[in-house]
Design a protein around this motif. Sequence first.
Motif, PDB file in Angstrom:
ATOM      1  N   ALA A   1      33.165  42.843  45.378  1.00 12.85           N
ATOM      2  CA  ALA A   1      33.037  44.229  45.828  1.00 12.85           C
ATOM      3  C   ALA A   1      33.010  44.305  47.352  1.00 12.85           C
ATOM      4  N   THR A   2      32.267  43.399  47.982  1.00 17.08           N
ATOM      5  CA  THR A   2      32.171  43.386  49.446  1.00 17.08           C
ATOM      6  C   THR A   2      33.522  43.062  50.073  1.00 17.08           C
ATOM      7  N   ALA A   3      34.208  42.062  49.521  1.00 22.81           N
ATOM      8  CA  ALA A   3      35.530  41.691  50.037  1.00 22.81           C
ATOM      9  C   ALA A   3      36.491  42.864  49.946  1.00 22.81           C
ATOM     10  N   SER A   4      36.440  43.573  48.836  1.00 24.41           N
ATOM     11  CA  SER A   4      37.311  44.737  48.638  1.00 24.41           C
ATOM     12  C   SER A   4      37.011  45.818  49.676  1.00 24.41           C
ATOM     13  N   MET A   5      35.725  46.100  49.886  1.00 23.63           N
ATOM     14  CA  MET A   5      35.331  47.139  50.856  1.00 23.63           C
ATOM     15  C   MET A   5      35.718  46.762  52.283  1.00 23.63           C
ATOM     16  N   LEU A   6      35.572  45.471  52.621  1.00 21.64           N
ATOM     17  CA  LEU A   6      35.858  45.030  53.987  1.00 21.64           C
ATOM     18  C   LEU A   6      37.338  44.695  54.200  1.00 21.64           C
ATOM     19  N   GLY A   7      38.101  44.697  53.108  1.00 16.78           N
ATOM     20  CA  GLY A   7      39.534  44.419  53.224  1.00 16.78           C
ATOM     21  C   GLY A   7      39.837  42.971  53.560  1.00 16.78           C
ATOM     22  N   CYS A   8      39.049  42.054  52.989  1.00 19.91           N
ATOM     23  CA  CYS A   8      39.301  40.631  53.231  1.00 19.91           C
ATOM     24  C   CYS A   8      39.288  39.880  51.906  1.00 19.91           C
ATOM     25  N   ARG A   9      39.552  38.586  51.942  1.00 18.13           N
ATOM     26  CA  ARG A   9      39.556  37.777  50.727  1.00 18.13           C
ATOM     27  C   ARG A   9      38.143  37.259  50.431  1.00 18.13           C
ATOM     28  N   THR A  10      37.869  37.028  49.153  1.00 22.09           N
ATOM     29  CA  THR A  10      36.544  36.501  48.799  1.00 22.09           C
ATOM     30  C   THR A  10      36.320  35.132  49.444  1.00 22.09           C
ATOM     31  N   GLU A  11      37.419  34.362  49.646  1.00 22.11           N
ATOM     32  CA  GLU A  11      37.295  33.032  50.269  1.00 22.11           C
ATOM     33  C   GLU A  11      36.851  33.114  51.723  1.00 22.11           C
ATOM     34  N   ASP A  12      36.975  34.312  52.317  1.00 24.46           N
ATOM     35  CA  ASP A  12      36.596  34.486  53.727  1.00 24.46           C
ATOM     36  C   ASP A  12      35.125  34.869  53.894  1.00 24.46           C
ATOM     37  N   ILE A  13      34.407  34.941  52.782  1.00 27.46           N
ATOM     38  CA  ILE A  13      32.986  35.322  52.809  1.00 27.46           C
ATOM     39  C   ILE A  13      32.162  34.178  52.239  1.00 27.46           C
ATOM     40  N   ILE A  14      31.038  33.878  52.893  1.00 27.95           N
ATOM     41  CA  ILE A  14      30.165  32.792  52.424  1.00 27.95           C
ATOM     42  C   ILE A  14      28.904  33.384  51.803  1.00 27.95           C
ATOM     43  N   LEU A  15      28.575  32.914  50.597  1.00 32.68           N
ATOM     44  CA  LEU A  15      27.311  33.278  49.953  1.00 32.68           C
ATOM     45  C   LEU A  15      26.244  32.323  50.473  1.00 32.68           C
ATOM     46  N   PHE A  16      25.119  32.882  50.936  1.00 27.13           N
ATOM     47  CA  PHE A  16      24.104  32.033  51.570  1.00 27.13           C
ATOM     48  C   PHE A  16      22.707  32.371  51.072  1.00 27.13           C
ATOM     49  N   SER A  17      21.879  31.345  50.967  1.00 23.50           N
ATOM     50  CA  SER A  17      20.460  31.529  50.660  1.00 23.50           C
ATOM     51  C   SER A  17      19.641  30.543  51.481  1.00 23.50           C
ATOM     52  N   ALA A  18      18.704  31.064  52.259  1.00 27.44           N
ATOM     53  CA  ALA A  18      17.811  30.190  53.025  1.00 27.44           C
ATOM     54  C   ALA A  18      16.846  29.481  52.083  1.00 27.44           C
ATOM     55  N   THR A  19      16.553  30.099  50.950  1.00 33.23           N
ATOM     56  CA  THR A  19      15.614  29.521  49.986  1.00 33.23           C
ATOM     57  C   THR A  19      16.212  28.304  49.289  1.00 33.23           C
ATOM     58  N   SER A  20      17.435  28.438  48.771  1.00 35.30           N
ATOM     59  CA  SER A  20      18.068  27.343  48.021  1.00 35.30           C
ATOM     60  C   SER A  20      19.021  26.500  48.872  1.00 35.30           C
ATOM     61  N   LYS A  21      19.271  26.973  50.097  1.00 36.36           N
ATOM     62  CA  LYS A  21      20.236  26.340  51.016  1.00 36.36           C
ATOM     63  C   LYS A  21      21.688  26.459  50.529  1.00 36.36           C
ATOM     64  N   GLN A  22      21.913  27.334  49.554  1.00 33.44           N
ATOM     65  CA  GLN A  22      23.279  27.619  49.100  1.00 33.44           C
ATOM     66  C   GLN A  22      24.106  28.106  50.293  1.00 33.44           C
ATOM     67  N   GLY A  23      25.270  27.531  50.484  1.00 30.62           N
ATOM     68  CA  GLY A  23      26.176  27.985  51.544  1.00 30.62           C
ATOM     69  C   GLY A  23      25.943  27.337  52.898  1.00 30.62           C
ATOM     70  N   ARG A  24      24.886  26.536  53.035  1.00 31.34           N
ATOM     71  CA  ARG A  24      24.588  25.924  54.337  1.00 31.34           C
ATOM     72  C   ARG A  24      25.755  25.075  54.832  1.00 31.34           C
ATOM     73  N   GLU A  25      26.259  24.198  53.955  1.00 30.35           N
ATOM     74  CA  GLU A  25      27.347  23.306  54.360  1.00 30.35           C
ATOM     75  C   GLU A  25      28.617  24.088  54.687  1.00 30.35           C
ATOM     76  N   SER A  26      28.861  25.166  53.943  1.00 33.25           N
ATOM     77  CA  SER A  26      30.053  25.989  54.204  1.00 33.25           C
ATOM     78  C   SER A  26      29.976  26.647  55.576  1.00 33.25           C
ATOM     79  N   VAL A  27      28.786  27.148  55.931  1.00 33.95           N
ATOM     80  CA  VAL A  27      28.614  27.773  57.250  1.00 33.95           C
ATOM     81  C   VAL A  27      28.809  26.727  58.343  1.00 33.95           C
ATOM     82  N   LEU A  28      28.205  25.548  58.169  1.00 37.66           N
ATOM     83  CA  LEU A  28      28.341  24.487  59.167  1.00 37.66           C
ATOM     84  C   LEU A  28      29.800  24.057  59.334  1.00 37.66           C
ATOM     85  N   GLU A  29      30.514  24.010  58.215  1.00 40.16           N
ATOM     86  CA  GLU A  29      31.931  23.632  58.258  1.00 40.16           C
ATOM     87  C   GLU A  29      32.738  24.666  59.060  1.00 40.16           C
ATOM     88  N   GLU A  30      32.478  25.944  58.794  1.00 38.27           N
ATOM     89  CA  GLU A  30      33.182  27.017  59.507  1.00 38.27           C
ATOM     90  C   GLU A  30      32.848  26.992  61.003  1.00 38.27           C
TER      91      GLU A  30
END
Length: 195
Positions: free
Chosen positions: A158-187
């Motif tokens: 839904a967010t990708a659609s609203m912002l007019g970008c691809r889902t691959e261009d958005i990172i899901l992140f959680s400070a609690t579980s550290k989900q997405g940490r490596e993806s952010v660091l890679e970018e």
Amino acid sequence: MIIKQAEFIKSAVNPSHFPEPEFPEVAFAGRSNVGKSSLINTLVNRKSLVKTSSRPGCTQLINFFNINSNFFFVDLPGYGYAKVSKKIRAQWGPMVERYLSVRPNLMGVLLLIDIRREPRKEEFELMQWLANRSIPALIVLTKADKLSRNKQQKQLAATASMLGCRTEDIILFSATSKQGRESVLEELGTLFSQN
């Protein structure tokens, strides 16, 4: 990208107080209480390098952090609702815009959006403003742990659609579980390697 060292350098309001632009920088932007400070703390593997608060509007200055003696993370004050006076809140917009406008070493901006909220006027305006100045924006949906995996994917689409970008261009992140940490660091590694 591996972060071995991180230290707070200074807080500033005006360009005259900013550190010398000797290192490339990436700025963290988003609404008050979206999790900018928590994201930085997670990236550098420290619990309290950046002060966090459940009270919106905790970050009222532009905070500079030296990472690996190679580049800077810049924590910007949040926009939108914040438990501070209208006078202080009115100063934030010009302060942040001035930083984004004058910083010659700014490599990109991480735009943080709470996964439970839809992007609003401020997010669209900031993305347009950055695009007009050819400043790369990386979109990070924070607090992903607050939703089930299924709902995360629905919000992502839904967010990708609203912002007019691809889902691959958005990172899901959680400070609690550290989900997405490596993806952010890679970018970030890719961004800084273009310097």
